[in-house]
Write a protein that holds these residues in place. Structure first.
Motif, PDB file in Angstrom:
ATOM      1  N   ALA A   1     -14.951 -32.137  14.883  1.00 42.37           N
ATOM      2  CA  ALA A   1     -16.534 -32.169  16.380  1.00 42.37           C
ATOM      3  C   ALA A   1     -17.254 -31.288  15.286  1.00 42.37           C
ATOM      4  CB  ALA A   1     -15.947 -31.678  17.700  1.00 42.37           C
ATOM      5  N   ASN A   2     -17.118 -31.075  14.668  1.00 42.43           N
ATOM      6  CA  ASN A   2     -17.652 -29.989  13.408  1.00 42.43           C
ATOM      7  C   ASN A   2     -17.698 -29.989  12.393  1.00 42.43           C
ATOM      8  OD1 ASN A   2     -19.518 -27.648  13.291  1.00 42.43           O
ATOM      9  ND2 ASN A   2     -18.502 -26.335  14.199  1.00 42.43           N
ATOM     10  N   PRO A   3     -17.810 -30.813  11.663  1.00 44.37           N
ATOM     11  CA  PRO A   3     -17.713 -30.963  10.454  1.00 44.37           C
ATOM     12  C   PRO A   3     -18.120 -30.140   8.831  1.00 44.37           C
ATOM     13  CG  PRO A   3     -18.872 -32.936  11.269  1.00 44.37           C
ATOM     14  CD  PRO A   3     -18.368 -32.629  12.306  1.00 44.37           C
ATOM     15  N   ALA A   4     -18.995 -30.082   9.524  1.00 50.54           N
ATOM     16  CA  ALA A   4     -20.113 -28.981   9.216  1.00 50.54           C
ATOM     17  C   ALA A   4     -19.734 -27.391   8.401  1.00 50.54           C
ATOM     18  CB  ALA A   4     -21.402 -28.420  10.062  1.00 50.54           C
ATOM     19  N   LEU A   5     -18.521 -27.251   9.623  1.00 59.04           N
ATOM     20  CA  LEU A   5     -17.134 -25.289   9.026  1.00 59.04           C
ATOM     21  C   LEU A   5     -17.011 -25.955   7.702  1.00 59.04           C
ATOM     22  CD1 LEU A   5     -15.100 -25.436  12.353  1.00 59.04           C
ATOM     23  CD2 LEU A   5     -17.748 -24.437  11.210  1.00 59.04           C
ATOM     24  N   ALA A   6     -17.162 -25.268   6.945  1.00 64.36           N
ATOM     25  CA  ALA A   6     -16.524 -25.312   5.621  1.00 64.36           C
ATOM     26  C   ALA A   6     -15.328 -24.599   5.724  1.00 64.36           C
ATOM     27  CB  ALA A   6     -17.215 -23.672   5.242  1.00 64.36           C
ATOM     28  N   ALA A   7     -14.604 -24.601   4.189  1.00 62.90           N
ATOM     29  CA  ALA A   7     -12.882 -23.983   4.133  1.00 62.90           C
ATOM     30  C   ALA A   7     -13.005 -22.173   4.319  1.00 62.90           C
ATOM     31  CB  ALA A   7     -12.100 -25.144   3.186  1.00 62.90           C
ATOM     32  N   GLU A   8     -11.696 -21.848   5.360  1.00 61.66           N
ATOM     33  CA  GLU A   8     -11.937 -20.677   4.940  1.00 61.66           C
ATOM     34  C   GLU A   8     -10.428 -20.052   5.048  1.00 61.66           C
ATOM     35  OE1 GLU A   8     -15.027 -17.568   7.797  1.00 61.66           O
ATOM     36  OE2 GLU A   8     -14.243 -20.402   8.604  1.00 61.66           O
ATOM     37  N   ASP A   9     -10.570 -19.116   3.911  1.00 62.33           N
ATOM     38  CA  ASP A   9      -9.241 -18.769   4.364  1.00 62.33           C
ATOM     39  C   ASP A   9      -8.486 -16.719   4.312  1.00 62.33           C
ATOM     40  OD1 ASP A   9      -6.390 -19.185   2.146  1.00 62.33           O
ATOM     41  OD2 ASP A   9      -6.333 -17.841   0.830  1.00 62.33           O
ATOM     42  N   ASP A  10      -7.483 -17.067   4.935  1.00 58.06           N
ATOM     43  CA  ASP A  10      -6.933 -15.468   5.356  1.00 58.06           C
ATOM     44  C   ASP A  10      -8.265 -15.137   5.826  1.00 58.06           C
ATOM     45  OD1 ASP A  10      -5.481 -15.683   3.551  1.00 58.06           O
ATOM     46  OD2 ASP A  10      -6.453 -14.646   2.183  1.00 58.06           O
ATOM     47  N   VAL A  11      -8.189 -16.280   6.758  1.00 59.11           N
ATOM     48  CA  VAL A  11      -9.154 -15.455   8.831  1.00 59.11           C
ATOM     49  C   VAL A  11      -7.915 -15.061   8.988  1.00 59.11           C
ATOM     50  CG1 VAL A  11     -10.283 -16.396  10.334  1.00 59.11           C
ATOM     51  CG2 VAL A  11     -10.711 -17.727   8.316  1.00 59.11           C
ATOM     52  N   ARG A  12      -8.520 -13.779   9.906  1.00 58.44           N
ATOM     53  CA  ARG A  12      -8.318 -13.195  11.256  1.00 58.44           C
ATOM     54  C   ARG A  12      -9.461 -12.923  12.325  1.00 58.44           C
ATOM     55  NH1 ARG A  12      -5.070 -13.853   8.323  1.00 58.44           N
ATOM     56  NH2 ARG A  12      -3.755 -12.964   6.288  1.00 58.44           N
ATOM     57  N   ILE A  13      -8.104 -13.499  13.336  1.00 57.00           N
ATOM     58  CA  ILE A  13      -8.803 -13.522  14.781  1.00 57.00           C
ATOM     59  C   ILE A  13      -8.324 -12.637  16.161  1.00 57.00           C
ATOM     60  CG2 ILE A  13      -9.466 -14.549  16.319  1.00 57.00           C
ATOM     61  CD1 ILE A  13      -9.942 -17.029  14.811  1.00 57.00           C
ATOM     62  N   ARG A  14      -9.002 -11.886  16.098  1.00 58.35           N
ATOM     63  CA  ARG A  14      -8.623 -10.785  16.827  1.00 58.35           C
ATOM     64  C   ARG A  14      -7.839 -11.124  18.173  1.00 58.35           C
ATOM     65  NH1 ARG A  14      -9.466  -5.457  16.482  1.00 58.35           N
ATOM     66  NH2 ARG A  14      -9.904  -5.715  14.277  1.00 58.35           N
ATOM     67  N   THR A  15      -6.993 -10.446  18.729  1.00 58.26           N
ATOM     68  CA  THR A  15      -6.219 -10.627  19.868  1.00 58.26           C
ATOM     69  C   THR A  15      -6.406  -9.256  20.350  1.00 58.26           C
ATOM     70  OG1 THR A  15      -4.761 -11.359  21.549  1.00 58.26           O
ATOM     71  CG2 THR A  15      -3.526 -10.785  19.321  1.00 58.26           C
ATOM     72  N   TRP A  16      -6.578  -9.211  22.303  1.00 52.70           N
ATOM     73  CA  TRP A  16      -6.581  -8.289  22.709  1.00 52.70           C
ATOM     74  C   TRP A  16      -6.779  -9.094  24.082  1.00 52.70           C
ATOM     75  CZ3 TRP A  16      -9.990  -6.845  27.219  1.00 52.70           C
ATOM     76  CH2 TRP A  16     -11.422  -8.123  26.955  1.00 52.70           C
ATOM     77  N   SER A  17      -5.749  -7.596  25.046  1.00 58.18           N
ATOM     78  CA  SER A  17      -5.781  -7.687  26.473  1.00 58.18           C
ATOM     79  C   SER A  17      -5.733  -6.004  27.973  1.00 58.18           C
ATOM     80  CB  SER A  17      -4.564  -8.201  27.183  1.00 58.18           C
ATOM     81  OG  SER A  17      -3.501  -7.267  26.882  1.00 58.18           O
ATOM     82  N   ALA A  18      -6.431  -6.309  28.904  1.00 59.21           N
ATOM     83  CA  ALA A  18      -6.178  -5.060  28.911  1.00 59.21           C
ATOM     84  C   ALA A  18      -6.230  -5.829  30.858  1.00 59.21           C
ATOM     85  CB  ALA A  18      -7.575  -4.133  29.417  1.00 59.21           C
TER      86      ALA A  18
END
Length: 514
Positions: free
Chosen positions: A354-371
């Motif tokens: 759906a979004n082929p323009a996205l480039a390859a990425e390595d070691d992506v870190r995405i935050r997770t949090w809750s309150a």
């Protein structure tokens, strides 16, 4: 149009059944005195629910249900292949691999036996070896479910498939949530005033399987703990610290992905208990926990995606206050607040359909949090209520976000808000009924394809024959909404369902503890 009308009819049916059950239970209570209920159902009562503020203080819970939980609910090495859960390959990040269907729960793994079970627990065989006391236990747990529309993953319900892809009714029988375990009481530890030591080991049969009647073993709890009246130290796998309560549902997944978050995982936990006054106490809990990384669904969304752990643990914490001056029916008023923070990691070798323009990425870190917040409020000797609220981001590792953590089309965390509430009425010493509702509402702007809302309303009745045997029946209505924004400018259209999924579920359970 017909699908919409059918959906309204099913929703109306569910509401009518729910209201009818509630009216019936209230009507019975008004026409029968407490004494007549006792004569009808016997003298053995349903047990009181342990206070959530201090629940974790018990060294070892009855029958393998870890009150420590007061963390009570989320995923870990109980991994399962999300593909076998029937998850749409184009969903925004799929459920974590720990979902309990082979393939949590999500696996939805365990639903604790409801806290209301009778305090008159069955006798347990004990034996001692070299100074260690061993207490084996188990539960034979069988459920039956009829769903007016097919659910995911099928043997239990996390969400409802869109009417575009499914829609047919289904019937399931399952006994794989049965479990066995052993509690171990060890020698005391002469340190800092002295600590009692204990350990727990518990498994069920919701692991990978060849066919429905050939299940595999799955690890639920395995930990060592040391505690005294002021503190507790735990190492191993058990319930999360955050959002510790569990709704009293017949449905096995206890509203996971539909408003209830938290599961089980490996952790290093420390707890501290403080008395403010003779009737008020505080509990503080903190844990360094395994950061269970959610995986992508099978098919195109999983292509070129590799999950990996980060370089620091998930941090969880909770504080709760309990007021023993406000209690009724064996329950004590308690209010808690909790939260977590951590990172999930991925390697992306290319774009998304759906979004082929996205480039390859390595070691992506995405935050997770809750309150989060949780509360138990006794109202009368027979009536009480409880519930939880949460908000956060990238919550699939806690069974939030309707089972979605990261959108693979945008590579952004999915924010979500939700919770659940429940009213309990004790009709008699052996009969208890509950009415509740829940919702998990992910932010529509954080995904291109996937679930945008997952909600439930339910009513049930439990009957306890004796300290060992409990049965129950439940009627619920579930609705899951979907969207597809890939037709917007800048994206490539990908076919995906947009019609909601709705179902009326009728479920029964029988649980025999030994």
């Amino acid at each position: 149009m017909n699908g919409s009308n059918n959906g309204r009819q099913r929703h109306l049916l569910a509401v009518c059944v729910t209201v009818s059950c509630l009216i019936a239970s209230i009507g019975i209570s008004r026409t029968s005195s407490a004494d007549s209920f006792d004569q009808l159902f016997g003298d053995d009562g349903l047990s009181e629910t342990q206070s959530p503020a201090l629940r974790s203080q018990s060294l070892l819970p009855e029958y393998g249900e870890s009150p420590a939980v007061s963390g009570a609910k989320s995923p870990d090495s109980n991994s399962l292949d999300p593909a076998s859960l029937g998850t749409d390959s184009r969903d925004a990040v799929s459920m974590a691999t720990w979902l309990p269907e082979p393939g949590r729960t999500t696996e939805p793994d365990e639903i604790q036996l409801a806290g209301w079970l009778s305090p008159q627990t069955p006798k347990r065989t004990q034996f001692t070896v070299a100074g260690f006391e061993f207490n084996p236990y188990g539960t034979i747990w069988s459920d039956m479910t009829f769903a007016s529309s097919r659910t995911v993953p099928g043997r239990f319900t996390l969400w409802i498939d869109s009417e575009e892809s499914q829609g047919e009714s289904a019937f399931e029988l399952d006994a794989r949530r049965s479990r066995i375990g052993v509690d171990v009481i060890g020698p005391s530890i002469d340190l800092l005033g002295g600590f009692d030591s204990a350990a727990k080991f518990e498994v069920d049969f919701l692991g990978n399987f060849t066919t429905d009647n050939q299940p595999d073993v799955r690890l639920r709890h395995v930990y060592w703990e040391a505690k005294n009246e002021n503190a507790r130290f735990l190492v191993g796998q058990t319930w999360d610290v955050v959002s510790p309560l569990l709704p009293n549902t017949v449905s096995f997944p206890v509203l996971w992905t539909a408003g209830n978050i938290g599961f089980r995982r490996n952790q290093l936990r420390l707890e501290r208990y403080c008395s403010l006054t003779e009737t008020t106490s505080l509990t503080f809990q903190a844990a360094l926990a395994q950061n269970v990384i959610q995986d992508f669904a099978t098919g195109s969304s999983a292509t070129g995606v590799t999950r990996e752990t980060g370089n620091w643990p998930m941090i969880q914490a909770r504080a709760a206050i309990e007021c023993s001056s406000i209690q009724a029916g064996g329950k004590t008023m308690a209010i808690g607040t909790s939260g977590h923070i951590g990172d999930t990691g991925f390697d992306f070798s290319g774009g998304h359909p759906a979004n082929p323009a996205l480039a390859a990425e390595d070691d992506v870190r995405i935050r997770t949090w809750s309150a989060n917040m949780d509360a138990v409020m006794p109202l009368t000797e027979r009536l009480s209520c409880q519930g939880e609220f949460f908000m956060g981001s990238n919550l699939s590792n806690l069974l939030g976000g309707a089972g979605q953590g990261v959108c693979p089309c945008l590579r952004v965390p999915i924010r979500s808000i939700g919770g659940w509430g429940e009213i309990e009425y004790r009709c008699g010493k052996k009969v208890t009924t509950h009415v509740g509702c829940s919702i998990d509402d992910p932010n529509d702007n954080d995904s291109l394809i996937g679930r945008t809302k997952n909600q439930a309303i339910y009513t049930n009745l439990f009957y306890q024959f004796n300290a060992n045997l409990t049965t129950g029946v439940e009627v619920s209505h579930r609705r899951t909404e979907y969207h597809n924004r890939t037709n917007e400018t800048g994206y490539t259209f990908v076919d995906a369902p947009t019609e909601p999924g709705e179902a009326v579920l009728i479920e029964g359970t029988l649980r025999y503890r030994f």
